[in-house]
Scaffold this active site. Structure first.
Site, mmCIF file in Angstrom:
data_model
loop_
_atom_site.group_PDB
_atom_site.id
_atom_site.type_symbol
_atom_site.label_atom_id
_atom_site.label_comp_id
_atom_site.label_asym_id
_atom_site.label_seq_id
_atom_site.Cartn_x
_atom_site.Cartn_y
_atom_site.Cartn_z
ATOM 1 N N GLU A 271 -5.782 11.786 1.557
ATOM 2 C CA GLU A 271 -4.556 12.574 1.424
ATOM 3 C C GLU A 271 -4.376 13.044 -0.023
ATOM 4 O OE1 GLU A 271 -0.920 10.942 2.852
ATOM 5 O OE2 GLU A 271 -1.778 10.308 4.776
ATOM 6 N N ARG B 119 7.157 18.980 -0.905
ATOM 7 C CA ARG B 119 5.771 18.601 -1.153
ATOM 8 C C ARG B 119 5.029 18.705 0.175
ATOM 9 N NH1 ARG B 119 3.773 18.648 -5.980
ATOM 10 N NH2 ARG B 119 2.503 16.765 -5.751
ATOM 11 N N ARG C 173 8.736 -8.977 -3.029
ATOM 12 C CA ARG C 173 8.933 -10.211 -2.270
ATOM 13 C C ARG C 173 8.362 -11.396 -3.034
ATOM 14 N NH1 ARG C 173 6.933 -7.355 2.997
ATOM 15 N NH2 ARG C 173 8.799 -6.158 3.528
ATOM 16 N N ARG D 179 -4.085 8.349 -1.068
ATOM 17 C CA ARG D 179 -4.452 7.240 -0.193
ATOM 18 C C ARG D 179 -5.515 7.697 0.799
ATOM 19 N NH1 ARG D 179 0.707 6.363 3.982
ATOM 20 N NH2 ARG D 179 0.714 8.457 4.870
ATOM 21 N N ARG E 258 13.845 1.791 -2.229
ATOM 22 C CA ARG E 258 13.384 1.556 -0.853
ATOM 23 C C ARG E 258 12.186 0.607 -0.808
ATOM 24 N NH1 ARG E 258 13.970 7.421 -0.212
ATOM 25 N NH2 ARG E 258 11.725 7.627 -0.370
ATOM 26 N N ASP F 112 13.051 8.823 8.755
ATOM 27 C CA ASP F 112 12.108 8.076 9.576
ATOM 28 C C ASP F 112 12.315 8.447 11.035
ATOM 29 O OD1 ASP F 112 10.781 6.697 7.548
ATOM 30 O OD2 ASP F 112 12.301 5.119 7.478
ATOM 31 N N TYR G 25 14.719 13.366 4.115
ATOM 32 C CA TYR G 25 13.599 12.543 4.552
ATOM 33 C C TYR G 25 14.115 11.584 5.621
ATOM 34 C CZ TYR G 25 9.684 9.383 4.718
ATOM 35 O OH TYR G 25 8.620 8.644 5.165
#
Length: 381
Positions: A298, A247, A175, A277, A171, A348, A346
């Site tokens: 986090e 988690r 680039r 993060r 995922r 979005d 999971y």
């Protein structure tokens, strides 16, 4: 019909609204004191910053119908997710792009040169990557893997990357240009006033009644013609077969003056930094201006019985247990399991909304023909 929806997050709100518009009577219950589920946002009283209470949610999609749907309930403003990472004493741009590669290796490569160079770093003996680690070594090589993925992944998932499937890393793009927009999707943005007012607007229909601070009582299900359940799949059955693995996240919230880190999301790739993060929430609303700031550190860990489940683990052991729970659900008439928790996937936000729209349409179709609504519109398996 009289329909019960368990959970006042995106799944419950969208299904409820669509079915209420068709004349059905909708009751929604939620154990929390607010609507919106983990998308819940609120203004910080001290700073005025719009805070994503359960961690940041960034809306991005290629589904034009979903994009038009959410914009029908609130105004979305442009937002591009540009993630930075602190690793080995330096700050880099994610996802890995041409600037990241040139900075990390101290080079000035053009796109084609960078592509060729990275291939020399990759482990080309790996022809069919099976694990997260093999996927990383094959496509970016050991140096970039160690700097950006290994330590972060161990903290996030609590296990070695050799135990995780390669699909997790697939995922994440690499680039060979200077585009640091984290997502590829055509439509990206943030609701101007946060997600909670958007969901309030979706729920604002005379056919919908919402009860907060109200736990779902399975015995009450018989009072309704159908139940849509967006809570934990194993929780519906009182965990009788065992608990599915998740988690969870702990947030260390702190405030400051000015601009704390200069970006919305700063990852920490080093294993010896305990947090994964830091998110600075005022940067998620760049059209606003605040003197103060609110940040979250986090920390990821195994989800306990009293914790909020965030990320389904879905490794071998969990998938075996999931198969048993799916079989149990399919033997339970009058209930459809929806959303991230109800299908142990999971998802979005845009996918959650798409599946909620599809679920409402499926229910109307089954009701019209007099057939039974299935336990899952989208299989968890």
């Amino acid at each position: 019909m009289d329909l019960l929806l368990v959970g006042a997050g995106l799944s419950g709100a969208v299904i409820g609204r669509n079915l209420a518009e068709q004349g059905h009577r909708i009751t929604i219950v939620d154990g929390r004191s607010h609507i919106g589920g983990n998308c819940h946002t609120e203004r910080d009283a001290e700073t005025g910053v719009m805070v994503h209470v359960y961690g940041p949610h960034i809306f991005h999609t290629d589904d034009e119908e979903v994009w038009n749907y959410v914009n029908g309930f609130t105004r979305f403003l442009p937002y591009k997710n540009r993630v930075k990472t602190t690793s080995q004493g330096a700050v880099y741009s994610l996802p890995i792009n041409l600037h990241t590669i040139n900075q990390f290796y101290g080079k000035t490569l053009r796109p084609d040169e960078a592509r060729t160079f990275l291939e020399t770093q990759a482990d080309t003996s790996i022809t069919d990557p099976q694990s997260f680690e093999e996927q990383a070594l094959r496509f970016v090589g050991p140096d970039l893997y160690e700097a950006f993925f290994k330590g972060y992944t161990e903290k996030q998932w609590g296990c070695s990357p050799t135990e995780l499937p390669a699909a997790i890393l697939k995922r994440l793009p690499v680039r060979f240009n200077y585009d640091d927009n984290y997502f590829f999707h055509r439509f990206q943005g943030m609701p101007e006033q946060g997600y909670t007012p958007m969901i309030e607007s979706i729920l604002d229909h005379p056919g919908i009644t919402v009860h907060l601070d109200t736990m779902f009582d399975p015995d009450a299900a018989s009072d309704y013609d159908h139940v849509f359940y967006s809570g934990p799949l194993d929780g519906y059955f009182d965990y009788r077969l065992g608990r599915l693995g998740y988690r969870t996240l702990d947030f260390e919230r702190f405030s400051d003056r000015g601009d704390y880190q200069g970006c919305a999301v700063m990852n920490y790739g080093d294993r010896d930094t305990p947090w994964t993060r830091i998110t600075e929430h005022k940067h998620f609303s760049p059209w606003e201006s605040h003197e103060g700031t609110v940040c979250y550190r986090e920390y990821a860990r195994e989800c306990g019985a009293d914790d909020i489940p965030y990320y389904p683990i879905r490794l071998v052991e969990e998938k075996a247990l999931l198969t048993d729970y799916v079989a149990l659900a399919e033997q339970t008439p009058g209930v459809t399991f929806v959303g991230r928790l109800g299908t142990y996937r999971y998802l979005d936000m845009d996918v959650t909304i798409r599946e909620a729209l599809d679920t409402a349409q499926a229910f109307l179709a089954h009701a019209a023909e007099g057939s039974a609504m299935p336990a899952f519109v989208k299989s968890p398996l």
